[in-house]
Design an enzyme around this catalytic site. Structure first.
Site, PDB file in Angstrom:
ATOM      1  N   ASP A 116       2.960  34.998  69.105  1.00  0.00           N
ATOM      2  CA  ASP A 116       1.586  34.909  68.455  1.00  0.00           C
ATOM      3  C   ASP A 116       1.685  34.592  67.084  1.00  0.00           C
ATOM      4  O   ASP A 116       0.868  35.705  66.352  1.00  0.00           O
ATOM      5  CB  ASP A 116       0.041  35.039  69.085  1.00  0.00           C
ATOM      6  CG  ASP A 116       0.124  35.502  70.859  1.00  0.00           C
ATOM      7  OD1 ASP A 116       1.131  35.850  71.463  1.00  0.00           O
ATOM      8  OD2 ASP A 116      -0.288  34.560  71.035  1.00  0.00           O
ATOM      9  N   HIS A 164       3.542  30.072  68.894  1.00  0.00           N
ATOM     10  CA  HIS A 164       2.652  29.398  68.834  1.00  0.00           C
ATOM     11  C   HIS A 164       2.076  29.365  67.394  1.00  0.00           C
ATOM     12  O   HIS A 164       1.380  30.358  66.852  1.00  0.00           O
ATOM     13  CB  HIS A 164       1.547  30.367  69.560  1.00  0.00           C
ATOM     14  CG  HIS A 164      -0.212  29.710  69.662  1.00  0.00           C
ATOM     15  ND1 HIS A 164      -1.568  30.392  69.996  1.00  0.00           N
ATOM     16  CD2 HIS A 164      -0.265  28.541  69.222  1.00  0.00           C
ATOM     17  CE1 HIS A 164      -2.226  29.578  70.157  1.00  0.00           C
ATOM     18  NE2 HIS A 164      -2.031  28.866  69.359  1.00  0.00           N
ATOM     19  N   GLY A 181      -7.246  34.055  68.030  1.00  0.00           N
ATOM     20  CA  GLY A 181      -7.060  34.576  66.907  1.00  0.00           C
ATOM     21  C   GLY A 181      -7.146  36.231  67.778  1.00  0.00           C
ATOM     22  O   GLY A 181      -6.582  37.445  67.149  1.00  0.00           O
ATOM     23  N   PHE A 182      -7.384  36.320  69.030  1.00  0.00           N
ATOM     24  CA  PHE A 182      -7.230  37.889  69.324  1.00  0.00           C
ATOM     25  C   PHE A 182      -6.905  37.574  70.800  1.00  0.00           C
ATOM     26  O   PHE A 182      -7.351  36.954  71.773  1.00  0.00           O
ATOM     27  CB  PHE A 182      -8.581  38.559  68.966  1.00  0.00           C
ATOM     28  CG  PHE A 182      -8.923  38.938  67.964  1.00  0.00           C
ATOM     29  CD1 PHE A 182      -9.849  38.068  67.088  1.00  0.00           C
ATOM     30  CD2 PHE A 182      -8.453  39.810  67.081  1.00  0.00           C
ATOM     31  CE1 PHE A 182     -10.052  38.035  65.882  1.00  0.00           C
ATOM     32  CE2 PHE A 182      -8.863  39.786  65.981  1.00  0.00           C
ATOM     33  CZ  PHE A 182      -9.321  38.916  65.000  1.00  0.00           C
ATOM     34  N   GLY A 238      -7.769  39.232  75.314  1.00  0.00           N
ATOM     35  CA  GLY A 238      -8.470  40.148  75.666  1.00  0.00           C
ATOM     36  C   GLY A 238     -10.339  39.459  75.842  1.00  0.00           C
ATOM     37  O   GLY A 238     -11.133  40.002  76.002  1.00  0.00           O
ATOM     38  N   ASP A 283      -3.907  28.649  77.513  1.00  0.00           N
ATOM     39  CA  ASP A 283      -3.776  29.983  76.580  1.00  0.00           C
ATOM     40  C   ASP A 283      -5.016  30.877  76.311  1.00  0.00           C
ATOM     41  O   ASP A 283      -6.027  30.072  75.092  1.00  0.00           O
ATOM     42  CB  ASP A 283      -3.037  30.126  75.534  1.00  0.00           C
ATOM     43  CG  ASP A 283      -2.373  30.903  74.100  1.00  0.00           C
ATOM     44  OD1 ASP A 283      -2.168  31.057  73.544  1.00  0.00           O
ATOM     45  OD2 ASP A 283      -2.974  32.335  75.346  1.00  0.00           O
ATOM     46  N   GLY A 284      -5.544  32.100  76.884  1.00  0.00           N
ATOM     47  CA  GLY A 284      -6.843  32.678  76.629  1.00  0.00           C
ATOM     48  C   GLY A 284      -7.038  33.186  78.283  1.00  0.00           C
ATOM     49  O   GLY A 284      -8.120  31.786  78.734  1.00  0.00           O
ATOM     50  N   GLY A 285      -8.114  34.329  78.007  1.00  0.00           N
ATOM     51  CA  GLY A 285      -8.217  34.857  79.090  1.00  0.00           C
ATOM     52  C   GLY A 285      -7.875  34.128  81.193  1.00  0.00           C
ATOM     53  O   GLY A 285      -8.448  34.368  81.404  1.00  0.00           O
ATOM     54  N   GLY A 323      -1.591  37.705  78.611  1.00  0.00           N
ATOM     55  CA  GLY A 323      -1.356  38.378  77.549  1.00  0.00           C
ATOM     56  C   GLY A 323      -1.797  39.940  77.840  1.00  0.00           C
ATOM     57  O   GLY A 323      -1.642  40.092  79.049  1.00  0.00           O
ATOM     58  N   SER A 324      -2.889  40.085  78.088  1.00  0.00           N
ATOM     59  CA  SER A 324      -3.712  41.929  78.701  1.00  0.00           C
ATOM     60  C   SER A 324      -3.588  41.406  80.151  1.00  0.00           C
ATOM     61  O   SER A 324      -3.677  43.167  80.472  1.00  0.00           O
ATOM     62  CB  SER A 324      -5.114  41.392  78.141  1.00  0.00           C
ATOM     63  OG  SER A 324      -5.520  40.814  77.320  1.00  0.00           O
TER      64      SER A 324
HETATM   65  C1  DX5 Z   1      -4.846  33.836  70.877  1.00  0.00           C
HETATM   66  C2  DX5 Z   1      -4.066  34.220  71.324  1.00  0.00           C
HETATM   67  C3  DX5 Z   1      -4.246  35.321  73.154  1.00  0.00           C
HETATM   68  C4  DX5 Z   1      -2.841  35.067  73.720  1.00  0.00           C
HETATM   69  C5  DX5 Z   1      -3.183  35.408  75.014  1.00  0.00           C
HETATM   70  O1  DX5 Z   1      -5.308  34.306  69.917  1.00  0.00           O
HETATM   71  O2  DX5 Z   1      -2.968  33.055  72.307  1.00  0.00           O
HETATM   72  O3  DX5 Z   1      -5.104  33.704  73.600  1.00  0.00           O
HETATM   73  O4  DX5 Z   1      -2.175  34.455  73.543  1.00  0.00           O
HETATM   74  O5  DX5 Z   1      -4.542  36.865  75.663  1.00  0.00           O
HETATM   75  P1  DX5 Z   1      -5.103  36.825  76.603  1.00  0.00           P
HETATM   76  O6  DX5 Z   1      -4.092  36.754  77.286  1.00  0.00           O
HETATM   77  O7  DX5 Z   1      -4.955  38.477  76.048  1.00  0.00           O
HETATM   78  O8  DX5 Z   1      -6.335  36.384  76.871  1.00  0.00           O
END
Ligand code: DX5
Length: 231
Positions: free
Chosen positions: A38, A69, A145-146, A148, A178-180, A200-201
């Site tokens: 990321d 990414h 950006g983040f 979780g 990607d994301g959550g 990720g998380s």
């Molecule tokens: C977006 C990042 C996150 C990361 C995964 O800022 O790209 O989505 O990859 O984060 P989790 O799986 O923790 O939502």
């Protein structure tokens, strides 16, 4: 027709940045298919992470693929650096490319696969005319950006529309989300049509091992679509 098995991608965002070699090895040992780096520049997204030299330092630790990414304001000047660092896929955001078709062609000319990502507010039509130059479409299910953050279920109609368009045109495109993404959400995204899942998380959780988390994610994805699930 049996759908392709789910591809599981691990985001390194939640990893221990002081122990990246250890954590990328743990990802590979858990049977995860690919690593997502990321890359954030503090301009396109309100966070900063790492550059190509950090990725290159981890390249020889594992054999699995790397995808970059690029959550950066202007990806064009450094495209070659991510490929030289060992990324087989380079994903740019449609929102950051003034000439997206040219950028995707440039990635292909570098010998890498070209990915394009779209944020929650960006409609699928923004990339409709470059899907023929795209190897991977990344539909963001959070605002980048983040890690979780909460999965945006409202993106499922966009995922489904992307799946319909890819299948209608018979394009060999990976459809990644990607994301959550976690055990409670991956099935929904799979049912909507995604075949590649970045987490990720959920993988770096303390409640169980990464292998256990990966197996739970693959099972949840497979349950929803009946896909043969590798690993
Ligand atoms: C977006 C990042 C996150 C990361 C995964 O800022 O790209 O989505 O990859 O984060 P989790 O799986 O923790 O939502």
């Amino acid at each position: 027709m049996t759908s392709p098995p789910a591809t599981l991608v691990a985001s390194v965002l939640p990893a221990d940045f002081a122990e990246l070699g250890r954590d990328v090895t743990a990802i590979a040992d858990a049977g995860i298919d690919r690593i997502q780096w990321d890359v954030m520049d503090g301009v396109f997204v309100p966070n900063m992470t790492f550059g190509p030299d950090v990725i290159a330092a981890c390249r020889d630790r594992v054999d699995i693929g790397f995808e970059a990414h690029l959550m950066v304001d202007d990806p064009d000047p450094m495209l070659a650096r991510w490929v030289e660092a060992g990324c087989e896929i380079v994903i740019v955001h449609a929102e950051t490319c003034r000439h997206l078709h040219r950028t995707l062609c440039a990635i292909e000319d570098l010998g890498a696969k070209a990915g394009v990502a779209i944020n929650p507010a960006t409609p699928l039509c923004a990339v409709a005319d470059v899907l023929d130059r795209t190897d991977l479409l990344l539909v963001m299910t959070v605002n980048p950006g983040f890690g979780g953050q909460r999965y945006l279920a409202s993106m499922e109609s966009k995922i489904a529309a992307a799946r319909t368009e890819i299948d209608r045109r018979g394009l060999p495109i990976e459809l990644e989300v990607d994301g959550g993404i976690g055990p409670a959400t991956i099935g929904r995204a799979a049912r909507a049509g995604a075949d590649t899942f970045c987490a990720g998380s959920a993988l770096f959780s303390n409640s169980s091992t990464m292998s256990e988390q990966a197996a739970a994610l693959r099972a949840a994805a497979g349950e929803q679509t009946g896909r043969l699930v590798a690993g």
